[in-house]
Design an enzyme around this catalytic site. Sequence first.
Site, short mmCIF file in Angstrom:
data_model
loop_
_atom_site.label_atom_id
_atom_site.label_comp_id
_atom_site.label_asym_id
_atom_site.label_seq_id
_atom_site.Cartn_x
_atom_site.Cartn_y
_atom_site.Cartn_z
N ASN A 94 0.85 -1.19 0.00
CA ASN A 94 0.00 0.00 0.00
C ASN A 94 0.90 1.26 0.00
O ASN A 94 1.74 1.43 0.88
CB ASN A 94 -0.88 -0.05 1.26
CG ASN A 94 -1.82 1.13 1.36
OD1 ASN A 94 -1.41 2.26 1.12
ND2 ASN A 94 -3.06 0.88 1.72
N HIS A 153 0.98 6.16 2.03
CA HIS A 153 1.73 7.10 2.87
C HIS A 153 2.96 7.69 2.20
O HIS A 153 3.57 8.61 2.72
CB HIS A 153 2.01 6.46 4.24
CG HIS A 153 0.72 6.23 4.95
ND1 HIS A 153 -0.16 7.25 5.21
CD2 HIS A 153 0.11 5.09 5.37
CE1 HIS A 153 -1.25 6.76 5.79
NE2 HIS A 153 -1.11 5.45 5.89
N HIS A 173 -5.58 3.68 -1.49
CA HIS A 173 -6.90 4.06 -0.97
C HIS A 173 -7.20 5.48 -1.45
O HIS A 173 -6.54 6.44 -1.03
CB HIS A 173 -6.86 4.00 0.56
CG HIS A 173 -8.18 4.25 1.22
ND1 HIS A 173 -8.35 4.10 2.58
CD2 HIS A 173 -9.39 4.61 0.74
CE1 HIS A 173 -9.61 4.38 2.90
NE2 HIS A 173 -10.26 4.70 1.79
N ARG A 209 -9.29 8.22 -0.86
CA ARG A 209 -10.26 8.67 0.14
C ARG A 209 -11.12 9.79 -0.39
O ARG A 209 -10.69 10.55 -1.26
CB ARG A 209 -9.52 9.16 1.39
CG ARG A 209 -9.10 8.03 2.31
CD ARG A 209 -8.48 8.60 3.58
NE ARG A 209 -8.32 7.55 4.56
CZ ARG A 209 -9.21 7.25 5.50
NH1 ARG A 209 -10.32 7.95 5.63
NH2 ARG A 209 -8.98 6.28 6.35
N ARG A 239 -6.89 12.82 1.05
CA ARG A 239 -5.81 13.27 1.94
C ARG A 239 -4.45 12.71 1.55
O ARG A 239 -3.43 13.25 1.91
CB ARG A 239 -6.13 12.92 3.40
CG ARG A 239 -6.05 11.46 3.71
CD ARG A 239 -6.20 11.20 5.19
NE ARG A 239 -7.55 11.43 5.66
CZ ARG A 239 -8.07 10.82 6.72
NH1 ARG A 239 -7.32 10.00 7.44
NH2 ARG A 239 -9.29 11.03 7.09
N GLU A 263 -8.63 0.56 -2.63
CA GLU A 263 -9.47 0.62 -1.42
C GLU A 263 -10.38 1.82 -1.56
O GLU A 263 -9.93 2.91 -1.93
CB GLU A 263 -8.60 0.79 -0.18
CG GLU A 263 -7.80 -0.43 0.16
CD GLU A 263 -6.85 -0.16 1.32
OE1 GLU A 263 -6.89 0.94 1.90
OE2 GLU A 263 -6.04 -1.04 1.61
N THR A 283 -8.25 3.63 8.70
CA THR A 283 -9.49 2.85 8.69
C THR A 283 -9.57 2.08 10.01
O THR A 283 -8.88 1.08 10.21
CB THR A 283 -9.49 1.89 7.48
OG1 THR A 283 -9.10 2.64 6.33
CG2 THR A 283 -10.86 1.29 7.26
N GLU A 312 -11.22 -9.25 3.48
CA GLU A 312 -9.93 -8.89 4.07
C GLU A 312 -10.18 -8.69 5.56
O GLU A 312 -11.00 -7.85 5.95
CB GLU A 312 -9.36 -7.63 3.42
CG GLU A 312 -8.01 -7.26 4.05
CD GLU A 312 -7.21 -6.25 3.24
OE1 GLU A 312 -7.32 -6.23 2.00
OE2 GLU A 312 -6.47 -5.47 3.87
N HIS A 326 -3.68 -4.43 7.95
CA HIS A 326 -3.76 -3.26 8.83
C HIS A 326 -2.83 -3.41 10.02
O HIS A 326 -2.97 -4.31 10.84
CB HIS A 326 -5.17 -2.95 9.33
CG HIS A 326 -5.35 -1.46 9.54
ND1 HIS A 326 -4.85 -0.82 10.64
CD2 HIS A 326 -5.90 -0.51 8.77
CE1 HIS A 326 -5.11 0.47 10.54
NE2 HIS A 326 -5.75 0.69 9.41
N1 PXP Z 1 -5.93 -3.05 4.23
C1 PXP Z 1 -6.90 -2.10 4.28
C2 PXP Z 1 -8.27 -2.45 3.83
C3 PXP Z 1 -6.59 -0.79 4.73
O1 PXP Z 1 -7.57 0.13 4.79
C4 PXP Z 1 -5.26 -0.49 5.08
C5 PXP Z 1 -4.92 0.91 5.51
O2 PXP Z 1 -5.10 1.76 4.43
C6 PXP Z 1 -4.31 -1.50 4.98
C7 PXP Z 1 -4.66 -2.78 4.58
C8 PXP Z 1 -2.87 -1.26 5.29
O3 PXP Z 1 -2.70 -0.90 6.61
P1 PXP Z 1 -1.28 -0.37 7.10
O4 PXP Z 1 -1.01 0.89 6.36
O5 PXP Z 1 -1.47 -0.19 8.56
O6 PXP Z 1 -0.28 -1.44 6.76
#
Ligand code: PXP
Length: 258
Positions: A11, A14, A47, A49, A53, A74, A105, A155, A198
Amino acid sequence: MAVGRLRLGVNVDHVATVRNARGGALPDPVRAALLAIEAGADGVTAHLREDRRHITDDDLARLRASLTKPLNLEMAATEEMLEIVLRTRPHAACLVPERRAERTTEGGLDVVGGHDRLKPFAAALRGAGTRVSLFIEPSIEAIEAARAIGAPVVELHTGAWCHAVAAGDRGRADEEFSRIRAAAERASACGLECHAGHGLDYGTARQVAMLPQVIELNIGHFLVGEAIFVGLVEAVRRMRAAMDEGRALARATPPRSS
Ligand code: PXP
């Protein structure tokens, strides 16, 4: 059950968070996505949003145009996002709950109360050729509700477990991990493909990799943080190695009788 390969979705949200802290174009989440794939990721997750953001519409379009591996979007279950899926046609879409005030989330989708709204929404995504997953709490009730909605993938939200592990609360962590295990077993028994994500780091990814029912992890924040110290390629490689180690342990462990 046979213990298959565990996929890693990286992901890149960030990377965009850091870019947006200053405005401008750097660091570019598309460059991060391409590097992650080079380092062994099986796909990329972003994601989009409602408040944009981190990832922007332009990031999404560029990711879609540049990636050689699947893109998992996402998104909240809104009309605006549905239109975006119909336009960009990502390989997969993961429906997540979204609240403007949250930092991330914070919980799974309300798949019980949201059944009537989510069922036609998931059908519309499937009609667009996009694989649908639902980001849910690791509970049997949520698995059953996801099945009733007709999504082929769930998930499991690993946040509460990772939080307990990080806080050193062993009892709570064991309890949360048991919930994840039971939910993964039920998902697989129902014929649902099971993913998890997550808050995962090397240690928790290694442990969740020991559940043979889980076939994909989506990991972002920790990898982007690690990239500051060891570089993104090395962080993804270490993550891949931790996951492979967990998988190897799963292969060496006799199946639990339930
Ligand atoms: N899976 C989903 C559905 C999420 O919303 C997120 C956070 O955006 C993640 C995985 C990844 O989480 P993290 O950034 O804490 O690894």
